[in-house]
Scaffold this motif. Structure first.
Motif, PDB file in Angstrom:
ATOM      1  N   THR A  11      32.350   3.415  17.668  1.00 39.54           N
ATOM      2  CA  THR A  11      31.084   2.752  17.356  1.00 39.54           C
ATOM      3  C   THR A  11      30.015   3.744  16.897  1.00 39.54           C
ATOM      4  N   ILE A  12      29.824   4.798  17.658  1.00 40.03           N
ATOM      5  CA  ILE A  12      28.759   5.751  17.319  1.00 40.03           C
ATOM      6  C   ILE A  12      29.173   6.684  16.186  1.00 40.03           C
ATOM      7  N   LEU A  13      30.378   7.284  16.312  1.00 36.62           N
ATOM      8  CA  LEU A  13      30.799   8.281  15.316  1.00 36.62           C
ATOM      9  C   LEU A  13      31.547   7.685  14.118  1.00 36.62           C
ATOM     10  N   GLY A  14      32.033   6.452  14.242  1.00 40.06           N
ATOM     11  CA  GLY A  14      32.649   5.782  13.101  1.00 40.06           C
ATOM     12  C   GLY A  14      34.087   6.150  12.786  1.00 40.06           C
ATOM     13  N   TRP A  15      34.804   6.734  13.734  1.00 45.61           N
ATOM     14  CA  TRP A  15      36.203   7.079  13.524  1.00 45.61           C
ATOM     15  C   TRP A  15      37.081   5.855  13.773  1.00 45.61           C
ATOM     16  N   ARG A  16      38.340   5.926  13.306  1.00 43.97           N
ATOM     17  CA  ARG A  16      39.309   4.863  13.578  1.00 43.97           C
ATOM     18  C   ARG A  16      40.695   5.477  13.725  1.00 43.97           C
ATOM     19  N   PHE A  17      41.538   4.802  14.471  1.00 41.98           N
ATOM     20  CA  PHE A  17      42.935   5.211  14.644  1.00 41.98           C
ATOM     21  C   PHE A  17      43.805   4.562  13.586  1.00 41.98           C
ATOM     22  N   GLU A  18      44.760   5.319  13.102  1.00 41.84           N
ATOM     23  CA  GLU A  18      45.885   4.790  12.330  1.00 41.84           C
ATOM     24  C   GLU A  18      47.122   5.240  13.075  1.00 41.84           C
ATOM     25  N   GLY A  19      47.744   4.328  13.784  1.00 42.87           N
ATOM     26  CA  GLY A  19      48.872   4.668  14.637  1.00 42.87           C
ATOM     27  C   GLY A  19      48.383   4.917  16.054  1.00 42.87           C
ATOM     28  N   ASN A  20      49.339   5.120  16.945  1.00 46.26           N
ATOM     29  CA  ASN A  20      49.027   5.344  18.356  1.00 46.26           C
ATOM     30  C   ASN A  20      49.949   6.403  18.938  1.00 46.26           C
ATOM     31  N   PHE A  21      49.472   7.074  19.960  1.00 43.62           N
ATOM     32  CA  PHE A  21      50.343   7.980  20.689  1.00 43.62           C
ATOM     33  C   PHE A  21      51.391   7.137  21.411  1.00 43.62           C
ATOM     34  N   PRO A  22      52.645   7.574  21.397  1.00 39.70           N
ATOM     35  CA  PRO A  22      53.695   6.787  22.066  1.00 39.70           C
ATOM     36  C   PRO A  22      53.409   6.644  23.562  1.00 39.70           C
ATOM     37  N   LYS A  23      53.400   5.420  24.019  1.00 36.93           N
ATOM     38  CA  LYS A  23      53.153   5.161  25.437  1.00 36.93           C
ATOM     39  C   LYS A  23      54.442   5.175  26.240  1.00 36.93           C
ATOM     40  N   ASN A  24      55.561   4.927  25.566  1.00 39.13           N
ATOM     41  CA  ASN A  24      56.847   4.847  26.263  1.00 39.13           C
ATOM     42  C   ASN A  24      57.515   6.211  26.439  1.00 39.13           C
TER      43      ASN A  24
END
Length: 179
Positions: A11-24
């Protein structure tokens, strides 16, 4: 803490994720590039917190001295003496082998300066611990944190490095002239 980090990062810095760190997956090496500025560290810590996945890191021992050493340790850091040959790869492989869960974030450049070649420690750590590599990048031009699927190393180092490097093509670090 996750909600707070997400608020700051998105919200403040305006970054976004593309993909995720594997949780499994409980063990892997994360390589993040390009590393061109001190600003990479706080953005990476916010990204880690926002993801909810604990990723540890190593840093030069001078960062862990007073008065800020406690802070870097609290963020998951471990100091290393880079001034001498101390079998660091073997020591980190031992950490992977001794823990049920361990994820290690590293910069393949090993510095914020412009380099012609990546260091190879991350590769030999992943090989020695028999864990995959997850690639992550801080693309300052597009304010995106791109995260790959896990990559399992082969017996062909050149092929592996070519594959890994392709992920980081056309990514602009905070100081693109150092990329």
């Amino acid at each position: 803490m996750k909600t707070f980090a997400r608020f700051i990062l998105f919200t403040i810095l305006g970054w976004r994720f593309e993909g995720n760190f594997p949780k499994n997956l409980k063990k892997y090496v994360v390589i993040a590039a390009p590393h061109t500025s001190w600003v990479d560290f706080p953005i990476a810590i916010l990204a880690r917190m926002a993801s909810g996945i604990m990723i540890n890191y190593i840093g030069k021992d001078s960062l862990f001295k007073s008065p800020f050493g406690f802070f870097f340790r609290a963020l998951g850091g471990t100091p290393v003496d880079r001034s001498k040959n101390n079998k660091l790869v073997d020591a980190i492989v031992d950490i992977f082998n001794s823990r049920e869960e361990f994820r290690l974030g590293m910069s393949p450049e090993g510095t914020r300066k412009k380099v012609k070649r990546w260091k190879t420690g991350f590769y030999y750590i992943a090989k020695g611990a028999n864990v995959p590599i997850v690639m992550a990048t801080l693309d300052f031009e597009n304010k995106r944190i791109k995260i790959s699927e896990p990559y399992y190393l082969t017996e062909d180092k050149e092929k592996d490095f070519a594959f890994l490097r392709r992920f980081f093509l056309n990514v602009k670090g905070k100081n693109p002239e150092l990329s």
